[in-house]
Design an enzyme around this catalytic site. Structure first.
Site, PDB file in Angstrom:
ATOM      1  N   GLY A  44     -15.286  -1.248   2.836  1.00 35.30           N
ATOM      2  CA  GLY A  44     -15.539  -0.293   1.754  1.00 35.30           C
ATOM      3  C   GLY A  44     -15.963  -0.996   0.476  1.00 35.30           C
ATOM      4  O   GLY A  44     -15.128  -1.540  -0.237  1.00 35.30           O
ATOM      5  N   VAL A  45     -17.275  -1.000   0.220  1.00 35.64           N
ATOM      6  CA  VAL A  45     -17.747  -1.613  -1.035  1.00 35.64           C
ATOM      7  C   VAL A  45     -18.209  -0.506  -1.986  1.00 35.64           C
ATOM      8  O   VAL A  45     -19.388  -0.358  -2.288  1.00 35.64           O
ATOM      9  CB  VAL A  45     -18.854  -2.687  -0.813  1.00 35.64           C
ATOM     10  CG1 VAL A  45     -18.235  -4.057  -0.605  1.00 35.64           C
ATOM     11  CG2 VAL A  45     -19.782  -2.339   0.332  1.00 35.64           C
ATOM     12  N   GLY A  46     -17.212   0.283  -2.435  1.00 34.96           N
ATOM     13  CA  GLY A  46     -17.461   1.315  -3.439  1.00 34.96           C
ATOM     14  C   GLY A  46     -17.161   0.748  -4.812  1.00 34.96           C
ATOM     15  O   GLY A  46     -17.408  -0.435  -5.078  1.00 34.96           O
ATOM     16  N   VAL A  71     -14.375  -0.103  -6.384  1.00 36.31           N
ATOM     17  CA  VAL A  71     -13.494  -1.273  -6.427  1.00 36.31           C
ATOM     18  C   VAL A  71     -14.022  -2.392  -5.534  1.00 36.31           C
ATOM     19  O   VAL A  71     -14.099  -3.553  -5.949  1.00 36.31           O
ATOM     20  CB  VAL A  71     -12.048  -0.901  -5.992  1.00 36.31           C
ATOM     21  CG1 VAL A  71     -11.159  -2.132  -6.003  1.00 36.31           C
ATOM     22  CG2 VAL A  71     -11.480   0.173  -6.897  1.00 36.31           C
ATOM     23  N   LYS A 121       4.903  13.182 -10.311  1.00 39.60           N
ATOM     24  CA  LYS A 121       3.612  13.622  -9.788  1.00 39.60           C
ATOM     25  C   LYS A 121       3.587  15.144  -9.885  1.00 39.60           C
ATOM     26  O   LYS A 121       4.645  15.785  -9.939  1.00 39.60           O
ATOM     27  CB  LYS A 121       3.495  13.195  -8.316  1.00 39.60           C
ATOM     28  CG  LYS A 121       2.084  13.075  -7.817  1.00 39.60           C
ATOM     29  CD  LYS A 121       1.523  11.680  -7.953  1.00 39.60           C
ATOM     30  CE  LYS A 121       0.071  11.643  -7.501  1.00 39.60           C
ATOM     31  NZ  LYS A 121      -0.522  10.324  -7.596  1.00 39.60           N
TER      32      LYS A 121
HETATM   33  P1  NAD Z   1     -15.036   4.701  -3.796  1.00 39.14           P
HETATM   34  O1  NAD Z   1     -15.141   6.076  -3.255  1.00 39.14           O
HETATM   35  O2  NAD Z   1     -15.870   4.309  -4.962  1.00 39.14           O
HETATM   36  O3  NAD Z   1     -15.330   3.639  -2.634  1.00 39.14           O
HETATM   37  C1  NAD Z   1     -14.912   3.787  -1.321  1.00 39.14           C
HETATM   38  C2  NAD Z   1     -16.014   3.206  -0.432  1.00 39.14           C
HETATM   39  O4  NAD Z   1     -15.557   3.239   0.910  1.00 39.14           O
HETATM   40  C3  NAD Z   1     -17.317   4.015  -0.487  1.00 39.14           C
HETATM   41  O5  NAD Z   1     -18.411   3.122  -0.669  1.00 39.14           O
HETATM   42  C4  NAD Z   1     -17.361   4.707   0.869  1.00 39.14           C
HETATM   43  O6  NAD Z   1     -18.690   4.875   1.352  1.00 39.14           O
HETATM   44  C5  NAD Z   1     -16.598   3.725   1.731  1.00 39.14           C
HETATM   45  N1  NAD Z   1     -15.995   4.312   2.923  1.00 39.14           N
HETATM   46  C6  NAD Z   1     -15.423   5.536   3.082  1.00 39.14           C
HETATM   47  N2  NAD Z   1     -14.974   5.686   4.336  1.00 39.14           N
HETATM   48  C7  NAD Z   1     -15.242   4.540   4.990  1.00 39.14           C
HETATM   49  C8  NAD Z   1     -15.029   4.089   6.307  1.00 39.14           C
HETATM   50  N3  NAD Z   1     -14.395   4.867   7.214  1.00 39.14           N
HETATM   51  N4  NAD Z   1     -15.455   2.857   6.633  1.00 39.14           N
HETATM   52  C9  NAD Z   1     -16.084   2.077   5.730  1.00 39.14           C
HETATM   53  N5  NAD Z   1     -16.330   2.450   4.460  1.00 39.14           N
HETATM   54  C10 NAD Z   1     -15.911   3.668   4.096  1.00 39.14           C
HETATM   55  O7  NAD Z   1     -13.474   4.498  -4.096  1.00 39.14           O
HETATM   56  P2  NAD Z   1     -12.804   3.332  -4.966  1.00 39.14           P
HETATM   57  O8  NAD Z   1     -12.537   3.858  -6.330  1.00 39.14           O
HETATM   58  O9  NAD Z   1     -13.572   2.071  -4.789  1.00 39.14           O
HETATM   59  O10 NAD Z   1     -11.384   3.223  -4.251  1.00 39.14           O
HETATM   60  C11 NAD Z   1     -11.245   2.576  -3.000  1.00 39.14           C
HETATM   61  C12 NAD Z   1      -9.810   2.691  -2.521  1.00 39.14           C
HETATM   62  O11 NAD Z   1      -8.931   2.108  -3.478  1.00 39.14           O
HETATM   63  C13 NAD Z   1      -9.304   4.132  -2.352  1.00 39.14           C
HETATM   64  O12 NAD Z   1      -8.367   4.157  -1.285  1.00 39.14           O
HETATM   65  C14 NAD Z   1      -8.582   4.407  -3.650  1.00 39.14           C
HETATM   66  O13 NAD Z   1      -7.568   5.403  -3.493  1.00 39.14           O
HETATM   67  C15 NAD Z   1      -7.954   3.050  -3.912  1.00 39.14           C
HETATM   68  N6  NAD Z   1      -7.655   2.810  -5.331  1.00 39.14           N
HETATM   69  C16 NAD Z   1      -8.630   2.841  -6.266  1.00 39.14           C
HETATM   70  C17 NAD Z   1      -8.342   2.597  -7.605  1.00 39.14           C
HETATM   71  C18 NAD Z   1      -9.414   2.602  -8.658  1.00 39.14           C
HETATM   72  O14 NAD Z   1      -9.164   2.067  -9.750  1.00 39.14           O
HETATM   73  N7  NAD Z   1     -10.579   3.142  -8.392  1.00 39.14           N
HETATM   74  C19 NAD Z   1      -7.009   2.302  -7.979  1.00 39.14           C
HETATM   75  C20 NAD Z   1      -6.016   2.259  -6.993  1.00 39.14           C
HETATM   76  C21 NAD Z   1      -6.365   2.511  -5.670  1.00 39.14           C
END
Ligand code: NAD
Length: 349
Positions: A178-180, A182, A79
């Protein structure tokens, strides 16, 4: 550019790079390179002290050793951190100097995305070095979110098979926090398997979209943790499993995409003691590193990605089985299995 190697016991190589002319102040940490060159993202963060940056990069690089080993890719754990404010301090000259720093390591470490650095930033790093991945190029690599969701979906299937002795997700109740990027893709996959969804998001539009598209029941984030469901899936920020939440979780399974779901290591055993099956976060969410690994190996295709991601289910089942037969927590078992992969490679070398 100045390069100063820091003696750190237990780590393969840690180097502090500085180039005052362009404001570069970076640390590259290679924890273990037994399986191959170290791979892991670069984080840009305005650390208060050099020591804080060093601690963070050491911890993160060690985590990558486990993640890469159990991701089934032939790479070690590394890292890097750049000590800077990502909103104000980033310049093309700084990224080119960072690329030159990577060149000086002769391929011992490949960088990729992490917080504070974008794909566009990495594109500048790539101008001067080949030791960078995680950049979309003609449909290869790029945004791993849909793949990460697929891995979590496979992981939930494995956990349901193990804990509930059910072959199908039909009727299984899942609460997604969290429905972002992923979480929304995961909701789609789960719904297509017949699961019943509860969702929460601080972004009310995202939650409303999940309700509209997948018939999800929308609750507050606090209610999502304590929902009367089979699976709790943290897909927002880290630390969802902590001293305050653990006693309130009613699900039998915790399986989600978020990094660092356990606020402290003791939560691993606390989940086991509460009879809750935990899918270790770095195993279930490994799609991003798998993508980066295939990109470096020049083996990236969507089919190969799906094949490797589908292996996450059986891998988790092996972790669950060993945890059950030894009465130990799943996170501890995952670390142990990662170390076994590395020990086996060291023996064969
Ligand atoms: P993202 O930012 O697209 O989605 C996160 C969602 O969580 C958002 O909709 C946000 O509004 C919501 N959120 C934030 N704080 C919150 C809370 N306190 N309560 C409820 N909802 C909340 O991120 P992502 O890319 O979907 O990633 C989600 C998680 O997965 C992160 O922890 C990220 O590190 C992990 N992750 C993602 C990937 C990837 O491929 N994107 C890979 C490995 C791990």
């Amino acid at each position: 550019m100045k390069a100063r190697e820091l003696p750190v016991e237990g780590w393969s190589k840690v180097v502090h790079f500085t180039d005052e002319a362009v404001g570069l102040n970076a640390i590259v940490s290679v924890h273990d390179a037994t399986l191959g060159p170290a791979v892991g993202g670069c984080r840009i963060f305005p650390y208060a002290t050099f020591e804080a940056a060093l601690e963070d990069v050491k911890r993160l690089s060690r985590g990558m050793t486990y993640k890469n080993a159990l991701g089934g890719i032939p790479f070690g754990g590394g890292k890097s951190v750049i000590i800077a404010d990502p909103k104000e301090d980033k310049t093309p000259a700084m990224f080119r100097a960072f690329g030159a720093a990577l060149n000086s390591l002769n391929g011992l470490y490949y960088t990729a995305e992490d917080s504070g650095i974008t794909e566009a930033d990495l594109g500048i790093v790539r101008e001067v070095t080949e030791y960078v991945a995680g950049i979309e190029n003609k449909g290869v690599g790029g945004n791993p979110s849909p793949f990460t969701a697929r891995g979590v979906w496979r992981g939930i299937e494995a956990a349901v098979r193990h804990k509930m002795v059910r072959e199908s997700l039909n009727g299984v109740r899942v609460s997604i926090l969290g429905v972002g990027a992923v979480g929304m893709s995961l909701a789609e996959l789960l719904r297509s398997s017949g699961a019943e969804l509860t969702v929460a998001d601080v972004n009310s539009e995202a939650a409303a979209e999940a309700a509209r598209r997948f018939g999800a029941n929308v609750v507050t984030p606090d209610e999502a943790v304590a929902a009367d469901v089979d699976v709790f899936s943290p897909c927002a920020l880290g630390g969802a499993i902590n001293k305050a939440t653990i006693g309130r979780i009613r699900a039998k399974i915790v399986a989600g995409a978020a990094n660092n779901q356990l606020a402290e290591p003791s939560m691993d055993e606390a989940l086991r003691a509460a009879g809750i099956l935990y899918a270790p976060d770095y195993v279930i969410n490994a799609a991003g590193v798998i993508s980066v690994g295939l990109e470096i190996l020049k083996q990236w295709t969507a089919d190969e990605m799906n094949r490797r991601i589908d292996a996450i289910g059986p891998r988790l089942e092996r972790i669950f089985d060993r945890a059950a037969s030894t009465g130990r927590p799943t996170g501890e078992i995952a670390d142990e299995m990662a170390m076994e992969v590395i020990a086996k490679a060291a023996e064969a070398a």
